[in-house]
Design a protein around this motif. Sequence first.
Motif, mmCIF file in Angstrom:
data_model
loop_
_atom_site.group_PDB
_atom_site.id
_atom_site.type_symbol
_atom_site.label_atom_id
_atom_site.label_comp_id
_atom_site.label_asym_id
_atom_site.label_seq_id
_atom_site.Cartn_x
_atom_site.Cartn_y
_atom_site.Cartn_z
ATOM 1 N N PRO A 104 7.142 2.867 -6.953
ATOM 2 C CA PRO A 104 7.122 2.433 -8.354
ATOM 3 C C PRO A 104 6.126 1.310 -8.624
ATOM 4 O O PRO A 104 5.535 1.255 -9.712
ATOM 5 C CB PRO A 104 8.561 1.959 -8.602
ATOM 6 C CG PRO A 104 9.378 2.677 -7.591
ATOM 7 C CD PRO A 104 8.493 2.795 -6.386
ATOM 8 N N LEU A 105 5.928 0.434 -7.649
ATOM 9 C CA LEU A 105 4.952 -0.649 -7.820
ATOM 10 C C LEU A 105 3.531 -0.092 -7.868
ATOM 11 O O LEU A 105 2.714 -0.506 -8.697
ATOM 12 C CB LEU A 105 5.085 -1.658 -6.671
ATOM 13 C CG LEU A 105 6.431 -2.369 -6.531
ATOM 14 C CD1 LEU A 105 6.440 -3.233 -5.278
ATOM 15 C CD2 LEU A 105 6.708 -3.223 -7.755
ATOM 16 N N ILE A 106 3.234 0.842 -6.963
ATOM 17 C CA ILE A 106 1.906 1.454 -6.946
ATOM 18 C C ILE A 106 1.687 2.236 -8.234
ATOM 19 O O ILE A 106 0.598 2.198 -8.828
ATOM 20 C CB ILE A 106 1.748 2.370 -5.713
ATOM 21 C CG1 ILE A 106 1.792 1.534 -4.431
ATOM 22 C CG2 ILE A 106 0.444 3.163 -5.793
ATOM 23 C CD1 ILE A 106 1.693 2.355 -3.154
ATOM 24 N N MET A 151 -3.177 -3.755 -4.684
ATOM 25 C CA MET A 151 -2.586 -3.289 -3.434
ATOM 26 C C MET A 151 -1.945 -4.427 -2.645
ATOM 27 O O MET A 151 -0.961 -4.221 -1.941
ATOM 28 C CB MET A 151 -3.637 -2.581 -2.585
ATOM 29 C CG MET A 151 -4.123 -1.266 -3.168
ATOM 30 S SD MET A 151 -2.801 -0.055 -3.443
ATOM 31 C CE MET A 151 -2.556 -0.223 -5.222
ATOM 32 N N SER A 152 -2.497 -5.635 -2.760
ATOM 33 C CA SER A 152 -1.865 -6.763 -2.065
ATOM 34 C C SER A 152 -0.495 -7.064 -2.673
ATOM 35 O O SER A 152 0.465 -7.379 -1.959
ATOM 36 C CB SER A 152 -2.758 -8.005 -2.114
ATOM 37 O OG SER A 152 -2.953 -8.441 -3.456
ATOM 38 N N LYS A 153 -0.384 -6.936 -4.002
ATOM 39 C CA LYS A 153 0.916 -7.159 -4.646
ATOM 40 C C LYS A 153 1.936 -6.115 -4.197
ATOM 41 O O LYS A 153 3.096 -6.450 -3.941
ATOM 42 C CB LYS A 153 0.760 -7.119 -6.171
ATOM 43 C CG LYS A 153 0.155 -8.369 -6.765
ATOM 44 C CD LYS A 153 0.249 -8.357 -8.284
ATOM 45 C CE LYS A 153 -0.615 -7.267 -8.879
ATOM 46 N NZ LYS A 153 -0.577 -7.274 -10.366
ATOM 47 N N THR A 154 1.500 -4.855 -4.127
ATOM 48 C CA THR A 154 2.447 -3.813 -3.699
ATOM 49 C C THR A 154 2.882 -4.028 -2.249
ATOM 50 O O THR A 154 4.024 -3.746 -1.896
ATOM 51 C CB THR A 154 1.834 -2.413 -3.842
ATOM 52 O OG1 THR A 154 0.663 -2.307 -3.020
ATOM 53 C CG2 THR A 154 1.449 -2.129 -5.290
ATOM 54 N N GLY A 155 1.965 -4.527 -1.420
ATOM 55 C CA GLY A 155 2.317 -4.783 -0.029
ATOM 56 C C GLY A 155 3.275 -5.953 0.124
ATOM 57 O O GLY A 155 4.181 -5.927 0.960
#
Length: 201
Positions: free
Chosen positions: A34-36, A18-22
């Motif tokens: 798409p990232l999630i 979730m930190s990467k998607t944020g």
Amino acid sequence: MSAPKPNDRQYAQLAWAMSKTGILGYGGGPSVIPLIRYEAVTRYRWMDDVEFGEILAIANALPGPIATKMAAYLGYRQKGILGSIVAVLAHILPSAVAMIFLLAFVEYLSNSAVVQGMIVAVMPVISVMLGVMAYEFAKRAYKGLGKVMVVVFCGISFVLLQLVPIHPAIVITLFLAYGTVHYRLVDRLKSKINKPEGDAS
């Protein structure tokens, strides 16, 4: 030093995903989806594409930012309430901290040619990611609805969203309502078509 327990590993996976998607989700909610999806479906296999599509549709029909709703659901699905808190905080904290830190430079950054160039350069990537996800959802819709219904529904969606226009949440709710009775209507139509002509019942 002992290896991390499976439970601890799941919390770490949620926080990292979730930190990467944020951090990488430029352009608002749609660009984050798409990232999630990659983290939830492809990398960690927390769910399949069918469930992800269903949750995405429901989340779109509810108020609030789509990305945080998806993060909350994924966290809750994996580790309950605490997992939901971890996922949401991991998703929003990096961006929030960066915004607070860069607040003093926001006027300069908004007019910076470098920042504008970064935004322009990342747009094609986001477009391709959204296009790939839409294509994969369309394939699944084709299997469930058939080619004719997919074309009809896409046309209706375009008219309602772009030409009328109606709020996306209302359109999603209407299609969800139809989806609850779709297979019953199809079975009833097939039974009428296959019904013998001499059958008066």
